[in-house]
Design a protein around this motif. Structure first.
Motif, PDB file in Angstrom:
ATOM      1  N   HIS B 254       0.846  -1.194   0.000  1.00 18.68           N
ATOM      2  CA  HIS B 254       0.000   0.000   0.000  1.00 18.68           C
ATOM      3  C   HIS B 254       0.888   1.254   0.000  1.00 18.68           C
ATOM      4  O   HIS B 254       1.846   1.324   0.762  1.00 18.68           O
ATOM      5  CB  HIS B 254      -0.889  -0.019   1.248  1.00 18.68           C
ATOM      6  CG  HIS B 254      -2.013   0.966   1.185  1.00 18.68           C
ATOM      7  ND1 HIS B 254      -1.831   2.322   1.396  1.00 18.68           N
ATOM      8  CD2 HIS B 254      -3.324   0.802   0.926  1.00 18.68           C
ATOM      9  CE1 HIS B 254      -3.008   2.936   1.272  1.00 18.68           C
ATOM     10  NE2 HIS B 254      -3.926   2.028   0.990  1.00 18.68           N
ATOM     11  N   CYS B 290     -10.693   6.545  -2.139  1.00 19.64           N
ATOM     12  CA  CYS B 290      -9.673   6.149  -1.167  1.00 19.64           C
ATOM     13  C   CYS B 290      -9.321   7.328  -0.274  1.00 19.64           C
ATOM     14  O   CYS B 290      -9.018   8.415  -0.763  1.00 19.64           O
ATOM     15  CB  CYS B 290      -8.425   5.674  -1.911  1.00 19.64           C
ATOM     16  SG  CYS B 290      -7.029   5.370  -0.820  1.00 19.64           S
ATOM     17  N   CYS B 296      -1.597  10.736  -2.023  1.00 18.31           N
ATOM     18  CA  CYS B 296      -0.963   9.573  -2.634  1.00 18.31           C
ATOM     19  C   CYS B 296      -0.163   9.969  -3.873  1.00 18.31           C
ATOM     20  O   CYS B 296      -0.601  10.792  -4.679  1.00 18.31           O
ATOM     21  CB  CYS B 296      -2.023   8.552  -3.012  1.00 18.31           C
ATOM     22  SG  CYS B 296      -1.322   7.002  -3.577  1.00 18.31           S
ATOM     23  N   CYS B 303      -9.155   6.114  -7.958  1.00 20.65           N
ATOM     24  CA  CYS B 303      -8.879   6.472  -6.561  1.00 20.65           C
ATOM     25  C   CYS B 303      -9.844   7.481  -5.957  1.00 20.65           C
ATOM     26  O   CYS B 303     -10.154   7.413  -4.776  1.00 20.65           O
ATOM     27  CB  CYS B 303      -7.457   6.991  -6.438  1.00 20.65           C
ATOM     28  SG  CYS B 303      -6.252   5.762  -6.961  1.00 20.65           S
ATOM     29  N   CYS B 321      -6.130  -1.084  -1.933  1.00 26.28           N
ATOM     30  CA  CYS B 321      -5.585  -0.110  -2.884  1.00 26.28           C
ATOM     31  C   CYS B 321      -5.891  -0.573  -4.301  1.00 26.28           C
ATOM     32  O   CYS B 321      -5.764  -1.749  -4.612  1.00 26.28           O
ATOM     33  CB  CYS B 321      -4.073   0.013  -2.690  1.00 26.28           C
ATOM     34  SG  CYS B 321      -3.278   1.059  -3.920  1.00 26.28           S
ATOM     35  N   HIS B 322      -6.288   0.376  -5.154  1.00 29.16           N
ATOM     36  CA  HIS B 322      -6.564   0.026  -6.553  1.00 29.16           C
ATOM     37  C   HIS B 322      -5.290  -0.243  -7.338  1.00 29.16           C
ATOM     38  O   HIS B 322      -5.283  -0.999  -8.301  1.00 29.16           O
ATOM     39  CB  HIS B 322      -7.333   1.163  -7.238  1.00 29.16           C
ATOM     40  CG  HIS B 322      -8.688   1.401  -6.656  1.00 29.16           C
ATOM     41  ND1 HIS B 322      -9.642   0.409  -6.594  1.00 29.16           N
ATOM     42  CD2 HIS B 322      -9.240   2.503  -6.091  1.00 29.16           C
ATOM     43  CE1 HIS B 322     -10.741   0.906  -6.025  1.00 29.16           C
ATOM     44  NE2 HIS B 322     -10.510   2.165  -5.704  1.00 29.16           N
TER      45      HIS B 322
HETATM   46  S1  SF4 Z   1      -6.276   3.445  -3.949  1.00 29.97           S
HETATM   47 FE1  SF4 Z   1      -5.278   5.022  -5.170  1.00 29.97          FE
HETATM   48  S2  SF4 Z   1      -5.090   6.759  -3.788  1.00 29.97           S
HETATM   49 FE2  SF4 Z   1      -5.519   4.974  -2.532  1.00 29.97          FE
HETATM   50  S3  SF4 Z   1      -3.526   4.248  -1.942  1.00 29.97           S
HETATM   51 FE3  SF4 Z   1      -4.079   3.099  -3.769  1.00 29.97          FE
HETATM   52  S4  SF4 Z   1      -3.202   4.281  -5.461  1.00 29.97           S
HETATM   53 FE4  SF4 Z   1      -3.188   5.622  -3.672  1.00 29.97          FE
END
Ligand code: SF4
Ligand SMILES: Nc1ncnc2c1ncn2[C@@H]1O[C@H](COP(=O)(O)OP(=O)(O)OP(=O)(O)O)[C@@H](O)[C@H]1O
Ligand SMILES: Nc1ncnc2c1ncn2[C@@H]1O[C@H](COP(=O)(O)OP(=O)(O)OP(=O)(O)O)[C@@H](O)[C@H]1O
Ligand code: SF4
Ligand SMILES: [Mg+2]
Ligand SMILES: [Mg+2]
Lengths: 328, 332
Positions: B254, B290, B296, B303, B321-322
């Motif tokens: 992550h 997120c 990020c 996200c 996390c995507h």
């Molecule tokens: S989901 Fe997107 S914003 Fe959240 S930690 Fe993962 S990459 Fe970063």
């Protein structure tokens, strides 16, 4: 660096009693400690739990009266007047002790502004919000009460308050111990920036040697109420001279599982160092790998010398690096 | 994993939510937190200051302060269902089956009782021993946490001890009755590294000898590396990554975990520290998608739109996390 220390302590001692304030057995929590900090300088104080760091800090800010020794502010004996209280601020080890549960964060952080009549109304609120943002808190936090915050958030409220009146000396007692490493980095950078901008002198008590390395110019190591080693941060942390400093440095854990696990089961055992009945001679002698007969009879005094890295000192008959012995 | 793997967990929490009603709105301090703790295991809970670590553990102990709403799908402790247990039953479990080393040592100790009276009280009420024996046991206990002159200082009051001494007194009272589960919330923050090493060795002994399980909350990544088998990382009230210590320290998946580890200071270097950029999340109105997205560096299209679920198909390894840095879920 200017020639005159902004805060200086000479031969401070403090005696408490164990087992009752009147009839208990007296012991010296701090014994004959001297130090000096220059404007714009950070002096870190490290040492074993209970060795007298907080007591020293409390004497420096006037919350505790030394039994012996004196404290000088800009070269003059310290007086407990208001102007001075503004100049020397403290961040407490235990944030709970110092945050009044019935006051909002706004009023807590603004306290030094109120006491010294520095700001009222909108500028007061603006200043508090600016400080909260600087320590990584939501400025909207100002209307909330201490119990609504996490441990690390409370610690930052204490830091914001200490900075409010722009003191010239900041005494910080474990100021970042409850913070995650990212917020810790933010607060350390904030202190370094303020120091560069305003020339604040900082006394920084901490047990995390990596944080000490990041923030301090000089380090003083205490053991059972005494200063046992001092010098430039790089010198003390990279080539420690006193056997206790070596032990301290060797116990620091790295964020690396394979290496950190090697420390399992390796801690020192046996009786903890006892201030109520300190051993004769060098106070570290029962645990010292370099101990000789001399160490068991006479207490070593701090011997200082100056080299390219500045003043260095160690209180030990057999320091680890020979150079100091030759110079002493 | 060893033989512990097929044992039933001694503490099992699933779908824990905690929110506080405040004048400004509802603070979602903990959202959908789940974890299992096995006998003799150390699970480290790390994460941003204010991310809900202490509140989660207080919810398990049944001692959340303030105007809180607590919900969970499951909360089981050594065969007891904590969701249906009444206050009396929970009180009996606290101390003997589960105990907590509070983050705030001073507020957890009673300022008007001597240390001897506070510890002795534990022995007298739970083990029904005589006053004299309670006192002797208390002194022994204080020795085990390396308190100097324990026999002379037993009648002193909390304010007469240093910060690290108070923290050790609190640890002593939490392990006094040898609980099956110890929740230790920042137990070594006030200890120098040599005393810290002694306390960590003591905790190791308790887990080896008694099979005590430990939920260890700490910001000190060195302590995590030294003590824990598994790590759970929290951000903005949610678990965002879980896995073995070795995996996560080698290759965090992550982006928050990675950024956290990158900001840890090192003794060897004096480079400027790099905090994670941006501000902490607002728990009343978290960002859409997120919660880490405003900070990020690995941001993608999804996200800001969809909140990532905590998933992972490798046993024990998961992340929310995507666009993870290390794929942990490769099935399907
Ligand atoms: S989901 Fe997107 S914003 Fe959240 S930690 Fe993962 S990459 Fe970063
Ligand atoms: N009584 C309360 N009312 C409102 N908000 C609260 C209350 N108690 C806690 N919170 C909020 O809940 C969040 C989680 O707090 P918690 O104490 O669990 O954080 P933490 O992860 O333990 O942080 P730290 O590492 O700083 O101790 C925080 O943002 C805090 O401000
Ligand atoms: N008010 C007091 N009355 C009696 N003894 C005290 C008092 N304050 C401190 N002491 C004792 O003085 C010694 C030094 O305490 P101090 O708080 O200065 O240690 P410290 O170095 O800050 O330790 P830590 O790292 O654990 O915070 C300890 O033995 C402590 O119990
Ligand atoms: S004086 Fe002797 S006992 Fe003390 S630290 Fe030095 S070598 Fe060790
Ligand atoms: Mg202290
Ligand atoms: Mg906490």
């Amino acid at each position: 660096m200017s020639a005159e220390p902004i805060l200086e302590a000479r031969g401070l001692s403090k005696t408490f009693r164990a087992g009752g304030a009147v009839f208990g057995k007296p012991f010296q929590a701090v014994k004959d400690v001297s130090l000096a900090v220059m404007p714009g300088e950070t002096l870190a104080v490290v040492g074993e739990s209970g060795c007298g760091k907080s007591t020293l800090a409390r004497m420096l800010v006037g919350l505790e009266t030394p039994d012996e020794g004196e404290i000088l502010f800009r070269g003059a004996p310290i007086k407990r007047d208001r102007a001075l209280r503004r100049q020397v601020q403290m961040v407490f080890q235990d944030p709970y002790l110092s945050l009044n549960p019935r006051r909002t964060v706004l009023d807590i952080v603004a306290e030094p502004l109120d006491v010294h009549g520095l700001a009222k109304g909108a500028p007061r609120t603006a200043r508090v919000e600016e400080l909260l943002t600087a320590v990584g808190l939501d400025p909207a936090a100002s209307s909330r009460f201490p119990h609504e915050f996490s441990g690390g958030q409370r610690q930052r409220i204490g830091i914001a308050r200490a900075l409010a009146a722009e003191p010239s000396v900041l005494v910080c007692d474990e100021p970042v111990s409850a913070l995650d490493v990212s917020v810790q980095a933010q607060v350390v950078n904030l202190l370094i920036d303020l120091q560069k901008r305003l020339g604040i002198a900082i006394i920084f008590i901490a047990h995390d040697l990596a944080v000490v390395r990041a923030i301090s110019h000089r380090v003083m190591v205490m053991y059972l109420g005494r200063a046992v080693e001092e010098g430039g941060a790089d010198r003390v942390l990279v080539t420690p001279n006193h056997p206790y400093t070596v032990a301290l440095r060797g116990s620091a854990l790295e964020p690396d599982p394979a290496r950190a696990r090697l420390a399992r089961g390796k801690a020192t055992r046996g009786e903890p160092p006892n201030p109520v009945n300190p051993p004769p001679g060098c106070r570290f002698n029962p645990r010292c790998p370099r101990v000789t007969d001399e160490c068991r009879t006479n207490e070593p005094q701090m011997k200082r010398h100056t080299d390219a890295a500045g003043v260095s000192g160690v209180a030990c008959y057999h320091p680890v690096h020979e150079a100091v012995e030759l110079n002493a | 994993m060893t033989k512990q793997a097929d044992e039933r967990p001694v503490l099992s929490v699933s779908g824990l939510d905690v929110s506080f009603r405040t004048m400004r709105g509802e603070v979602k301090a903990v959202s959908d937190v789940s974890f299992d703790l096995k006998r003799g295991e150390v699970l480290a809970l790390v994460g941003e200051s204010g991310s809900g670590k202490s509140v989660s553990t207080r919810a398990v102990m049944g001692i959340v302060r303030g105007n809180a709403t607590i919900n969970a799908r499951r909360m089981e402790l050594a065969g007891h269902d904590l969701l249906t247990a009444d206050e009396e039953q929970k009180r009996k479990l606290r101390g003997r089956v589960i105990s907590l080393v509070f983050q705030d040592a001073l507020s957890a100790l009673n300022p008007v009782l001597s240390i001897g009276d506070q510890l002795g009280e534990l022995y007298r009420t739970h083990l029904n021993v005589s006053k004299k024996e309670a006192r002797e046991r208390s002194i022994e206990l204080l020795r085990s946490v390396h308190l100097a002159s324990a026999d002379k200082r037993i009648d002193d009051y909390p304010h007469q001890f240093s910060g690290g001494m108070r923290q050790r007194i609190l640890i002593a009272s939490a392990i006094a009755l040898k609980p099956e589960v110890l929740i230790a919330d920042e137990p070594t923050t006030a200890l120098d590294v040599t005393v810290q090493a002694q306390i960590l060795d003591l905790l190791d002994e308790l887990r080896d000898e008694l099979g005590m399980a430990i939920l260890l909350i700490t910001h000190d990544l060195g302590v995590v590396a030294r003590m824990a088998e598994r790590v759970a990382v929290m951000y903005a009230g949610r678990l965002v990554e879980t896995g073995s210590v070795d995996d996560i320290f080698r290759a965090p998946s992550h982006p928050y975990t990675a950024a956290l580890m990158a900001s840890a200071p090192r003794i060897e270097t004096v480079e400027k520290l790099e905090p994670i950029k941006g501000s902490p999340p607002n728990l009343i109105a978290p960002p859409p998608g997120c919660a880490f997205n405003p900070r990020c560096t690995h941001l993608g299209d999804l996200c800001t739109k969809v909140r990532p679920e905590l998933i992972g198909d490798l046993p024990g390894r998961s992340r929310a996390c995507h666009y993870p840095l290390v794929e942990t879920a490769h099935v399907g």
